[in-house]
Design a protein around this motif. Sequence first.
Motif, PDB file in Angstrom:
ATOM      1  N   ASN A  16      -1.774   4.568 -19.311  1.00 44.06           N
ATOM      2  CA  ASN A  16      -0.669   3.828 -19.919  1.00 44.06           C
ATOM      3  C   ASN A  16       0.610   4.118 -19.146  1.00 44.06           C
ATOM      4  OD1 ASN A  16       0.990   2.341 -21.631  1.00 44.06           O
ATOM      5  ND2 ASN A  16       1.280   4.038 -23.037  1.00 44.06           N
ATOM      6  N   GLY A  17       0.609   3.817 -17.875  1.00 39.24           N
ATOM      7  CA  GLY A  17       1.743   4.118 -17.005  1.00 39.24           C
ATOM      8  C   GLY A  17       1.450   5.331 -16.141  1.00 39.24           C
ATOM      9  N   ILE A  18       2.438   5.710 -15.362  1.00 37.56           N
ATOM     10  CA  ILE A  18       2.296   6.870 -14.490  1.00 37.56           C
ATOM     11  C   ILE A  18       2.744   8.098 -15.269  1.00 37.56           C
ATOM     12  CG2 ILE A  18       3.200   7.957 -12.399  1.00 37.56           C
ATOM     13  CD1 ILE A  18       3.277   5.117 -11.191  1.00 37.56           C
TER      14      ILE A  18
ATOM     15  N   PRO B 101       2.494  -1.773 -17.671  1.00 41.40           N
ATOM     16  CA  PRO B 101       3.185  -1.051 -16.595  1.00 41.40           C
ATOM     17  C   PRO B 101       2.650  -1.479 -15.230  1.00 41.40           C
ATOM     18  CG  PRO B 101       1.710   0.407 -17.843  1.00 41.40           C
ATOM     19  CD  PRO B 101       1.777  -0.885 -18.589  1.00 41.40           C
ATOM     20  N   ALA B 102       3.546  -1.637 -14.275  1.00 41.27           N
ATOM     21  CA  ALA B 102       3.167  -2.140 -12.940  1.00 41.27           C
ATOM     22  C   ALA B 102       2.693  -0.978 -12.071  1.00 41.27           C
ATOM     23  CB  ALA B 102       4.355  -2.855 -12.301  1.00 41.27           C
ATOM     24  N   VAL B 103       1.403  -0.654 -12.210  1.00 38.47           N
ATOM     25  CA  VAL B 103       0.841   0.524 -11.545  1.00 38.47           C
ATOM     26  C   VAL B 103      -0.170   0.176 -10.457  1.00 38.47           C
ATOM     27  CG1 VAL B 103       1.163   2.026 -13.552  1.00 38.47           C
ATOM     28  CG2 VAL B 103      -0.975   0.753 -13.298  1.00 38.47           C
ATOM     29  N   ALA B 104      -0.429  -1.127 -10.236  1.00 43.76           N
ATOM     30  CA  ALA B 104      -1.543  -1.524  -9.361  1.00 43.76           C
ATOM     31  C   ALA B 104      -1.492  -0.826  -8.001  1.00 43.76           C
ATOM     32  CB  ALA B 104      -1.533  -3.043  -9.173  1.00 43.76           C
ATOM     33  N   LEU B 105      -0.301  -0.709  -7.445  1.00 38.04           N
ATOM     34  CA  LEU B 105      -0.157  -0.117  -6.110  1.00 38.04           C
ATOM     35  C   LEU B 105      -0.659   1.330  -6.077  1.00 38.04           C
ATOM     36  CD1 LEU B 105       1.134  -0.676  -3.285  1.00 38.04           C
ATOM     37  CD2 LEU B 105       3.218   0.378  -4.182  1.00 38.04           C
ATOM     38  N   PHE B 106      -0.625   1.988  -7.232  1.00 41.98           N
ATOM     39  CA  PHE B 106      -0.888   3.434  -7.259  1.00 41.98           C
ATOM     40  C   PHE B 106      -2.279   3.798  -7.763  1.00 41.98           C
ATOM     41  CE2 PHE B 106       3.621   2.840  -7.144  1.00 41.98           C
ATOM     42  CZ  PHE B 106       3.976   3.696  -6.111  1.00 41.98           C
TER      43      PHE B 106
ATOM     44  N   ALA C  12       9.818   3.021  -9.610  1.00 37.97           N
ATOM     45  CA  ALA C  12      10.539   2.329 -10.693  1.00 37.97           C
ATOM     46  C   ALA C  12      10.103   0.860 -10.662  1.00 37.97           C
ATOM     47  CB  ALA C  12      12.044   2.474 -10.493  1.00 37.97           C
ATOM     48  N   THR C  13       8.790   0.680 -10.677  1.00 43.50           N
ATOM     49  CA  THR C  13       8.233  -0.664 -10.511  1.00 43.50           C
ATOM     50  C   THR C  13       8.214  -1.459 -11.808  1.00 43.50           C
ATOM     51  OG1 THR C  13       6.085   0.422 -10.704  1.00 43.50           O
ATOM     52  CG2 THR C  13       6.795  -0.177  -8.496  1.00 43.50           C
ATOM     53  N   GLY C  14       8.552  -0.805 -12.930  1.00 42.46           N
ATOM     54  CA  GLY C  14       8.701  -1.548 -14.171  1.00 42.46           C
ATOM     55  C   GLY C  14       7.382  -2.001 -14.773  1.00 42.46           C
TER      56      GLY C  14
ATOM     57  N   ALA D 207       0.856  -1.193   0.000  1.00 39.81           N
ATOM     58  CA  ALA D 207       0.000   0.000   0.000  1.00 39.81           C
ATOM     59  C   ALA D 207       0.884   1.232   0.000  1.00 39.81           C
ATOM     60  CB  ALA D 207      -0.909   0.007   1.221  1.00 39.81           C
ATOM     61  N   VAL D 208       0.298   2.340  -0.459  1.00 40.14           N
ATOM     62  CA  VAL D 208       1.029   3.603  -0.441  1.00 40.14           C
ATOM     63  C   VAL D 208       0.064   4.695  -0.033  1.00 40.14           C
ATOM     64  CG1 VAL D 208       0.588   4.085  -2.893  1.00 40.14           C
ATOM     65  CG2 VAL D 208       2.567   5.129  -1.769  1.00 40.14           C
ATOM     66  N   ASP D 209       0.552   5.632   0.768  1.00 41.17           N
ATOM     67  CA  ASP D 209      -0.245   6.797   1.137  1.00 41.17           C
ATOM     68  C   ASP D 209       0.605   8.029   0.842  1.00 41.17           C
ATOM     69  OD1 ASP D 209      -1.533   8.923   2.394  1.00 41.17           O
ATOM     70  OD2 ASP D 209      -2.396   7.612   3.937  1.00 41.17           O
ATOM     71  N   LEU D 210       0.251   8.714  -0.243  1.00 45.26           N
ATOM     72  CA  LEU D 210       1.080   9.841  -0.671  1.00 45.26           C
ATOM     73  C   LEU D 210       0.875  11.061   0.224  1.00 45.26           C
ATOM     74  CD1 LEU D 210       0.868   9.617  -4.586  1.00 45.26           C
ATOM     75  CD2 LEU D 210       2.598   8.673  -3.050  1.00 45.26           C
TER      76      LEU D 210
END
Lengths: 110, 413
Positions: free
Chosen positions: B258-260, B244-249, B109-111, B85-88
Motif C-alpha cells: 500500500n505504497g512505499i 499509489p504510483a509505485v510501478a517504477l519501484f 514523490a510520485t504521488g 527505470a530505476v537502479d538503486l
Amino acid sequence: MATPEGYVAVKRYDEIPEGGIVPFEVDDDERILVKLEGNVYALSGICTHEYAELAEGDLEDHVIYCPLHGSGFDLETGRVTSLPATQPLPVYDVQIVDGVVYVSREPRQG
Amino acid sequence: MADPRPCVILGGGVAAYGAAEALRAAGYDGPVTLVSAEPVVPYDRPALSKAFLQGQKTAEEILLKPPEHYQRLGIELRLGQRATAVDLDRRELVLEPGERLPFAVLLIATGAEPVRLRLPGFDLPGVRYLRSLADAQALREDLSRAERVLVVGCGFIGAEVAASARMLGKQVTVVDPLPVPLAGPLGEEVGGILAEVHRRHGIELRLGQKVAELRGHRSVEEAVLESGERIACDLVVVGVGVRPAVALFQGSGLQIENGILVDEHCATGVPGVYAAGDVANWWHPAIGRRLRVEHFDNAAQQGAAAARAIAGDPQPYAPVPYFWSDQFDLNLQYAGYPGPWDQVVLRGDKAAPSVTAFYLRQGVVEAVVTINRPRELRPGRRLVEAQARVDPAVLADPSTDLRALAQPARQAE
C-alpha cells in the motif's frame, strides 16, 4: 493629536478585544487588526490563496489561519507558515498614539 | 562547504515542491534536480476540480510558484520527462528517451494515479478521469460542450467535480455504490449532509447503485446501471479512487505495501532513498500505526520533512492530517486520523448546514470535521493532537467553548 503622515486612524486601542480579529477598510481595501498579548498587528484581510476573509479565521501561536483551507500567516511578517498559500500576506505598520490605533496606508516592504 | 551529494526529487506535485523549498531552507547546498512526468512546475492540485474547472483560475494562476522560483533556489527542472527505470544499486534513474540520471539521494514523490474502470464502454471518447492539469484541461474543454454529465463515484473528487459541473449549469447525475456518499471517510451522518446539499442544488443522486456499462457510437451517449436504469449523458467523469504510483519501484528492492514503506523520517530501507506524499506509507510515531494519506497538506508537509532528513536534521513526522473540500457554498475541513471510530458526535445545525462533528474511538477524539464552522477546526484539532478524552455530551453541547476545552488538553501535551 494629528494623524501620523501616511497613516490612517482605525480604532481606539481599548475597543479591540484581546485575541480579537477586527476587520476594517482603507480605500475599499479589506484589512484586519489583530490584538494578541496586548500587541496590535495590521494585515491584509484577504487570503493570498483563494478569496476568503481572514476576519473569519482563527489565531494560534502568532499565526492567523484562513477560514477555508488552513493557510497560515505569521502575524508579525505575513510569512506563509502553512500551505496552500504560497504568497506572503501584506502587513502594515501600526502606531498607537493617545490610545488610537493608526495603520500605514502602504504595506511594509520586504 | 558544499554538500556534494546530488539529490533527485522524483515527482512534480506538492510533495516535490515542499521538499524543494525545505531542502534549501535546511541548508542542503548540493545539486538538486526535480524530475516530473508532467510538463509543468508544481501546482495547486486541489484547485483542478474546483476553481480551475469552474473557470475562476487559469493554469498559470494555480502554479504554486513560477518556474523562475526554482532557478532562484538553484534547482534544476526536468519537466515532461518520465522515469522508465530505476537502479538503486547503481544509483541511477533512466529517463525517457533513455538518458541516465545519477543520484546520491532520491526522494520518491510520485504521488498516486486514478483507478481505471475496466467495464464495457469505459474506453469510449467522452470518459474522463481527473488527476493532472492535462486531465483538467481536457475535462474543462469537454464540459464546455457537454449538457448531461454523469459522475461515477462520489468520493471527494467525484463530489467536487459534480458540484463544479452543476455550477456551470450542467445536468448532473452521480452514481455511487454506497447508500450514503463519503460514508467511509466521514461517516453516514456527515455524508448524509453532503448528499442533501447536492440534492438541494439539483444533482440527481443514484446511491447504492453501480454502472454496468456505457454505450455510445462515436462517444458516450448513455450509461446503463446494474438496476437496468438508463441515464443519458454526453460526458462521464470517473472518480473511484487512486492507487499509489509505485510501478517504477516494483522489484527495485524497496518494500512496497500500500505504497512505499518508510519510517518516521520518511526513509525507506535503502540508505539515501526517501518517499513522501501520496506514495508513502509511513510509520506515525504519535499514534503507533502506519498511515498513507492522499491529501495536499500531508504531501506538502511530508515532502518538507523528508527534505529535513536529507539535509541532516531528521525530525519525527507526526502530523495531525488535514484536508478540506469545497462543494457549492459548503466548506468542509477535516483534521484527524482516518477511522475506524466507534462514535460520531455532532453539534450545530444540520439543515443549514453549520456543523462540527467529532469522531471518537474508545472515548478519544480521533478526528474533527467542520462544515461551514471554521472557528471550531483548530480547537478541535488540538483535542485530536492531545488524544483528549471528552464527555460526548460536552462536545455535543453548542454552549461548550471548544477553545477553553482545548486549552488544558494542550497544556497536558
